[in-house]
Design a protein around this motif. Structure first.
Motif, PDB file in Angstrom:
ATOM      1  N   CYS A 116       0.362  11.933  -0.627  1.00 30.98           N
ATOM      2  CA  CYS A 116      -0.669  11.755  -1.175  1.00 30.98           C
ATOM      3  C   CYS A 116      -1.093  11.221  -2.033  1.00 30.98           C
ATOM      4  CB  CYS A 116      -0.463  13.348  -2.534  1.00 30.98           C
ATOM      5  SG  CYS A 116       0.972  13.425  -2.673  1.00 30.98           S
ATOM      6  N   ASP A 117      -2.293  10.444  -2.598  1.00 31.68           N
ATOM      7  CA  ASP A 117      -2.667   9.455  -3.073  1.00 31.68           C
ATOM      8  C   ASP A 117      -3.055  10.192  -4.993  1.00 31.68           C
ATOM      9  OD1 ASP A 117      -3.438   8.946  -0.123  1.00 31.68           O
ATOM     10  OD2 ASP A 117      -3.131   7.330  -1.679  1.00 31.68           O
ATOM     11  N   ARG A 134      -7.655  -0.414  -6.816  1.00 29.25           N
ATOM     12  CA  ARG A 134      -8.062   0.072  -6.245  1.00 29.25           C
ATOM     13  C   ARG A 134      -8.102   2.048  -6.276  1.00 29.25           C
ATOM     14  NH1 ARG A 134      -3.912   1.266  -0.150  1.00 29.25           N
ATOM     15  NH2 ARG A 134      -6.377   2.041  -0.037  1.00 29.25           N
ATOM     16  N   ASN A 177      -5.594  12.372   0.128  1.00 28.03           N
ATOM     17  CA  ASN A 177      -4.621  11.717   1.157  1.00 28.03           C
ATOM     18  C   ASN A 177      -5.667  10.980   2.015  1.00 28.03           C
ATOM     19  OD1 ASN A 177      -2.101  10.765   1.448  1.00 28.03           O
ATOM     20  ND2 ASN A 177      -1.676  11.824   3.361  1.00 28.03           N
ATOM     21  N   LYS A 178      -4.666  10.069   3.120  1.00 25.88           N
ATOM     22  CA  LYS A 178      -5.766   9.272   3.931  1.00 25.88           C
ATOM     23  C   LYS A 178      -6.830   9.999   4.420  1.00 25.88           C
ATOM     24  CE  LYS A 178      -4.985   5.704   3.910  1.00 25.88           C
ATOM     25  NZ  LYS A 178      -6.134   4.586   3.429  1.00 25.88           N
ATOM     26  N   THR A 214       7.970   9.990   1.062  1.00 26.95           N
ATOM     27  CA  THR A 214       7.792  10.975   0.801  1.00 26.95           C
ATOM     28  C   THR A 214       7.525  12.024   2.006  1.00 26.95           C
ATOM     29  OG1 THR A 214       5.534  11.041   0.741  1.00 26.95           O
ATOM     30  CG2 THR A 214       6.410   9.993  -1.797  1.00 26.95           C
ATOM     31  N   GLN A 258      -2.337   2.975   9.451  1.00 26.69           N
ATOM     32  CA  GLN A 258      -0.794   2.661   9.057  1.00 26.69           C
ATOM     33  C   GLN A 258       0.356   3.542   9.998  1.00 26.69           C
ATOM     34  OE1 GLN A 258      -4.244   3.244   8.177  1.00 26.69           O
ATOM     35  NE2 GLN A 258      -3.868   2.988   5.646  1.00 26.69           N
ATOM     36  N   ARG A 274       1.257  -0.668  -0.404  1.00 30.23           N
ATOM     37  CA  ARG A 274      -0.220  -0.019  -0.251  1.00 30.23           C
ATOM     38  C   ARG A 274       1.159   1.193  -0.024  1.00 30.23           C
ATOM     39  NH1 ARG A 274       1.523   2.148   4.163  1.00 30.23           N
ATOM     40  NH2 ARG A 274       0.918   4.253   3.859  1.00 30.23           N
ATOM     41  N   GLY A 275       0.039   1.889  -0.429  1.00 28.61           N
ATOM     42  CA  GLY A 275       1.211   3.976  -0.498  1.00 28.61           C
ATOM     43  C   GLY A 275       0.951   3.626  -1.773  1.00 28.61           C
ATOM     44  N   ALA A 276       0.981   4.987  -2.635  1.00 34.01           N
ATOM     45  CA  ALA A 276       0.099   5.131  -3.642  1.00 34.01           C
ATOM     46  C   ALA A 276       1.843   4.892  -4.496  1.00 34.01           C
ATOM     47  CB  ALA A 276       0.127   7.185  -4.055  1.00 34.01           C
ATOM     48  N   CYS A 288      -0.642   9.239   8.481  1.00 32.99           N
ATOM     49  CA  CYS A 288      -0.970   7.874   7.661  1.00 32.99           C
ATOM     50  C   CYS A 288       0.780   6.905   8.247  1.00 32.99           C
ATOM     51  CB  CYS A 288      -1.343   8.008   6.285  1.00 32.99           C
ATOM     52  SG  CYS A 288      -1.714   5.939   5.376  1.00 32.99           S
ATOM     53  N   ALA A 314       5.806   2.741   1.491  1.00 32.48           N
ATOM     54  CA  ALA A 314       4.728   3.324   1.102  1.00 32.48           C
ATOM     55  C   ALA A 314       5.548   3.730  -0.771  1.00 32.48           C
ATOM     56  CB  ALA A 314       3.826   4.911   1.552  1.00 32.48           C
TER      57      ALA A 314
END
Ligand code: MRU
Length: 352
Positions: A241-242, A93, A252-253, A174, A201, A50-52, A162, A168
Motif C-alpha cells: 500500500c502507498d 511523488r 496501491n499500484k 511488506t 515492477q 521506489r516503493g512507499a 507490483c 520497496a
C-alpha cells in the motif's frame, strides 16, 4: 553479487546515499551514489528508488544531504534550509504518504534538539534520525511478515501485484514479507506475480526477488489474474500500500482495485500489508488520496523497441488506484491484523 539488494543505505565515508538503480533491474545490478537533495528528488521521481517505505527512507537521507549542502551557519539557518529541503523533496511523488511522513519526522527531530546544540550536533542528530527510520522499517517489516504468515497455510497459491518486496522497503518487504519468511520456514507457497503494467515492477522486481530467494514463482500478465482465480490456483491475494485512509480505503499500484474486485467474486481473501506509517488518519477516505499521473509514454513506448501505439494518441496513466475498504479482508501492519470496521482498528493501531 551481494546476496541481498538494499534499495537505500547511507555511506558515511562518501557522504552519500547509495541506491540500487531499480530502473535497470533485472538486467543490471548497478548502485548509484546520491550526494545532493536534487539527486535524491530525481531518483525518487524516475523510480530509481521506489516503493512507499523505501522512498520515505531515501527522502529522510535526502533531507540530511540538502541540509549539509547549504552549509548553514546557525541553528536558525539550518531550520530554514531543512524546511525548504523537505518541502522540495515532498514534491517528488504525491501518493505514498511515507515520503511526507519521513520528512515530517526529520523536521520534528530538528525541532527537538536541545537549545545549546550547535549546527554540527544537529546535523548528526538528523542523520541518526534517518538511520532510525531505516532501522525501524526493517524491524516493522519482520513483524508484518510474522502477522501475515499467521493468516496463511503451507502450500497455498498466492497472488501479488507490483513490488512490495525488499526493494520497496529496507528489508523483508511488506506483501512479500510473509512469502519470504514462509520460504525460510518451509511453507512451500506457490506465488503468482502480476507483471504490473505499465512499468513492470512485478516482472522486473518481484519475480527477480522471489527467484533469487528460491521461491516457486510464476509470472503472468495482469489480465490473466481472473483466469488463475477461476482455475482455483489462488488462495489469497497479498498487496502492499502507498496510503491507507482512516476508513481503510487503500491506494496501491494501478491494477490493485481490479484484483480486489476479482478476489471478492471468487471468494478469495484480499490482504493489504504495510507499516502504520502508511496509514494517513488525516485522509478520511480514499477520495482524499492524491493519485499520481505519469507520462503516457510509459504505456506507448517505454519498454518497446518501437512505439506500440499511434503517435499522438491520448493516454490515461494513473500510477495508483484506490481499493475501497469493503473489498479488503484485513490490513496487516507491524502492530497486528486490522479488521473492519477499519476506522476503529486502524486508529487504535496508529495511536496505540
Ligand atoms: O510506483 P511504485 O513502484 O513506487 O509503486 C509501488 C507500490 O505500489 C507498492 O505496492 C507500494 O509502494 C508498497 S511497497 C512496500
Amino acid at each position: 553479487m551481494e546476496d541481498r539488494l538494499r534499495p537505500n543505505w547511507f555511506d558515511r565515508e562518501a557522504g552519500a546515499l547509495r541506491i540500487v538503480d531499480q530502473t535497470l533491474l533485472p538486467g543490471e545490478v548497478q548502485y548509484r551514489e546520491l550526494k545532493t537533495a536534487e539527486e535524491v528528488w530525481t531518483a525518487i521521481r524516475i523510480l530509481q528508488v521506489r516503493g512507499a517505505p523505501a522512498i520515505g527512507v531515501a527522502a529522510a537521507y535526502g533531507a540530511c544531504l540538502g541540509a549539509r549542502e547549504k552549509n548553514p551557519q546557525s541553528p536558525q539557518e539550518l531550520e530554514k534550509v531543512l524546511g525548504e529541503t523537505c518541502a522540495y523533496l515532498k514534491t517528488s511523488r504525491p501518493t505514498a504518504v511515507n515520503l511526507a511522513w519521513a520528512l515530517s519526522r526529520m523536521e520534528k527531530c530538528l525541532a527537538a534538539c536541545p537549545h545549546e546544540w550547535d549546527v554540527s550536533a544537529r546535523l548528526d542528530a538528523l542523520l541518526q534520525e534517518a538511520d532510525s527510520i531505516l532501522q525501524e522499517d526493517e524491524e516493522q517489516n519482520l513483524c508484518i511478515a510474522r502477522h501475515g504468515l499467521s493468516l496463511l497455510q503451507p502450500g497455498m497459491g498466492l497472488l501479488t501485484h507490483c513490488n512490495a518486496g525488499e526493494l520497496a522497503t529496507s528489508r523483508w518487504g511488506t506483501a512479500l514479507g510473509p512469502i519470504l519468511l514462509g520460504q525460510q520456514e518451509g511453507y512451500g507457497f506457490h506465488v503468482y506475480a502480476d507483471e504490473t503494467r505499465p512499468l513492470l515492477q512485478g516482472g522486473r522486481l518481484t519475480a527477480f526477488e522471489l527467484c533469487r530467494a528460491g521461491v516457486d514463482v510464476t509470472l503472468q500478465c495482469d489480465n490473466m489474474a481472473a483466469s488463475l482465480m477461476a482455475a482455483g490456483k489462488v488462495q489469497a491475494v497479498l498487496v502492499g500500500c502507498d496510503r491507507v485512509a482512516r476508513n481503510g480505503d487503500t491506494a496501491n499500484k494501478i491494477g490493485t482495485l481490479s484484483l480486489a474486485i476479482l478476489a471478492r467474486h471468487y471468494g478469495i481473501p484480499f490482504y493489504v500489508l504495510g507499516p502504520t506509517s502508511t496509514v494517513d488518519l488525516s485522509c478520511e477516505s480514499g477520495k482524499d488520496i492524491p493519485i499520481e499521473e505519469r507520462p503516457g509514454e510509459e504505456i506507448t513506448s517505454l519498454w518497446y523497441r518501437q512505439p506500440m501505439a499511434p503517435q499522438g494518441v491520448k493516454t490515461y496513466n494513473p500510477a495508483f488506484d484506490v481499493t475501497p475498504a469493503p473489498l479488503i479482508s484485513a490490513i496487516i501492519t507491524e502492530k497486528g491484523v486490522a479488521q473492519a470496521p477499519f476506522t476503529d482498528s486502524l486508529t487504535a493501531m496508529v495511536q496505540g
